[in-house]
Motif scaffolding. Structure first.
Motif, mmCIF file in Angstrom:
data_model
loop_
_atom_site.group_PDB
_atom_site.id
_atom_site.type_symbol
_atom_site.label_atom_id
_atom_site.label_comp_id
_atom_site.label_asym_id
_atom_site.label_seq_id
_atom_site.Cartn_x
_atom_site.Cartn_y
_atom_site.Cartn_z
ATOM 1 N N HIS A 296 0.826 -1.213 0.000
ATOM 2 C CA HIS A 296 0.000 0.000 0.000
ATOM 3 C C HIS A 296 0.862 1.266 0.000
ATOM 4 O O HIS A 296 1.691 1.472 0.877
ATOM 5 N N GLY B 19 -3.157 3.059 -2.964
ATOM 6 C CA GLY B 19 -3.437 1.703 -3.426
ATOM 7 C C GLY B 19 -2.160 0.950 -3.679
ATOM 8 O O GLY B 19 -1.118 1.249 -3.084
ATOM 9 N N CYS B 20 -2.212 -0.023 -4.585
ATOM 10 C CA CYS B 20 -1.047 -0.854 -4.899
ATOM 11 C C CYS B 20 -0.691 -0.722 -6.375
ATOM 12 O O CYS B 20 -1.567 -0.519 -7.211
ATOM 13 N N ASN C 126 -5.411 -0.348 -13.757
ATOM 14 C CA ASN C 126 -6.040 -0.700 -12.484
ATOM 15 C C ASN C 126 -7.159 0.284 -12.178
ATOM 16 O O ASN C 126 -7.066 1.068 -11.236
ATOM 17 N N GLY D 278 -8.071 2.056 -8.887
ATOM 18 C CA GLY D 278 -6.859 2.073 -8.072
ATOM 19 C C GLY D 278 -5.807 2.945 -8.730
ATOM 20 O O GLY D 278 -6.126 3.968 -9.350
ATOM 21 N N ASP E 213 -3.847 3.873 -11.512
ATOM 22 C CA ASP E 213 -4.017 3.664 -12.950
ATOM 23 C C ASP E 213 -3.129 4.684 -13.673
ATOM 24 O O ASP E 213 -3.338 5.892 -13.527
ATOM 25 N N TYR F 188 -7.972 8.650 -12.067
ATOM 26 C CA TYR F 188 -8.856 8.204 -10.980
ATOM 27 C C TYR F 188 -10.196 7.796 -11.576
ATOM 28 O O TYR F 188 -10.731 8.502 -12.435
ATOM 29 N N ASP G 49 -9.165 7.455 -0.174
ATOM 30 C CA ASP G 49 -8.054 6.933 -0.976
ATOM 31 C C ASP G 49 -7.759 7.785 -2.201
ATOM 32 O O ASP G 49 -6.965 7.388 -3.059
#
Length: 351
Positions: free
Chosen positions: A63, A79-80, A99, A102, A104, A260, A280
């Motif tokens: 994370h 995120g990851c 992603n 997440g 991206d 996002y 997040d």
């Protein structure tokens, strides 16, 4: 004696909360050179030749917070780093992290010139810069970051040379230029727009007809584009929040794009910055400095499916943020998103 470091330390005593990008401006240097001045103290230079491996290694950190910004917009997503792929074409290295919802990213690595590991208070980071010393992408630790994996990554890819000086190229500021109308095949351009099969082909269309983006949008009015007030952003975001309509927010600089995808909840104006402050996802926008904005419509290979976007530009015609209604590829956009775009167009025409 490291004069730049001394100047920076003195400035931080005067202004403890000053951000590195603002400090660099005050000290008439670049942000990358400011970070390089801290090598051996709070920064470690990493080997830019291994940038692909460094990025792929970020997944082990678990994370983190990814940040991409330009002069007017800062995009921060927690995120990851998952599903990150690298490629090379015509000796140009690229990376993509797909992603949605997440972290991206679309990363133009051939424009990256230096990378550092930086420690700031209780936070560690990896910071990437272009040849002009401008930050293009940063990765910050969170409370859930695997710091053991971070240390291993830094140790593995530290540069053999740990110099406190860094050479950067001066950035030439391009003036916004409009092509004489008589030099443009307007009919051909609009026909090519009408025949677009994929929104991703639009940049190639501009290249083919040698037109800048804002001039192209002017020419496409009123069918494919409509200029709107650049201060429409709070209205747009408040509407999205009320509807809980999912939006895709693209924030870019010359060497990176961060996207996002999701809804918006906590909106707040703080001084000159208009902010999204969600758990997040944070977005910080100097919306009063937007110079122009357009609602843009592009066709797809499905004749019934059009794609509406809202594009914001700075005074030099650079795209600083683009909004899309989130949709499944090939499917129609949400009715709410289309209605919002049409409402913006009508408000501008009425004005």
């Amino acid at each position: 004696m490291n004069t730049l470091l001394n100047q920076y330390q003195a400035l931080k005593v005067e202004q403890p909360t000053i951000k590195a990008v603002d400090a660099a401006l005050k000290l008439a240097t670049s942000e990358a050179q400011l970070v390089a001045a801290q090598v051996g103290i709070s920064a470690i230079k990493l080997d830019i030749n291994h940038i692909e491996s460094i990025l792929k290694g970020l997944k082990k950190l678990e994370h983190v917070m990814a940040m991409t910004r330009n002069e007017l917009v800062v995009n921060e997503i927690k995120g990851c780093y998952e599903k990150l792929y690298t490629s090379e074409r015509n000796n140009q290295k690229m990376a993509i992290a797909i992603n949605p919802g997440g972290i991206d990213l679309r990363l133009f690595l051939y424009k990256w010139a230096s990378v550092f590991a930086v420690k700031l208070n209780n936070m560690v980071s990896i910071q990437c810069f272009d040849k002009h010393g401008r930050a293009v992408h940063k990765i910050f630790s969170t409370e859930q970051t695997n710091l053991t994996a971070y240390d291993a990554l830094i140790n593995k890819y530290s540069d053999n040379e740990q110099s406190t000086t860094l050479t950067v190229e001066p950035k030439v500021i391009d003036e916004l230029k409009f092509k004489p109308l008589e030099a443009i095949n307007v009919t051909g351009f609009l026909k090519a727009w009408e025949n677009l099969q994929d929104v991703h082909h639009f940049p190639a269309l501009l290249t083919e007809f040698e037109i800048g983006r804002t001039q192209a949008l002017e020419l496409a009015q009123p069918r494919w584009a409509q200029e709107i007030s650049p201060i429409s952003l709070p209205f747009i975001f408040e509407t999205l929040k009320t509807q809980q309509n999912e939006v895709m927010i693209f924030v870019n600089n010359d060497a990176a794009v961060q996207i996002y995808s999701g809804t918006l909840t906590n909106l707040k104006q703080a001084g000159p910055w208009y902010n999204v402050l969600d758990e997040d996802f944070n977005l910080h926008i100097k919306s009063d400095d937007f110079a122009r904005a357009f609602v843009v419509i592009k066709p797809t290979d499905n004749g019934e499916t059009l794609v509406h976007s809202i594009e914001f530009f700075d005074e030099r015609g650079n795209t600083v943020m683009t909004l899309f209604g989130r949709r499944v590829e090939g499917k129609k956009q949400s009715t709410d998103w289309v209605e919002l775009c049409e409402q913006l167009k009508q408000k501008n025409l009425a004005a």
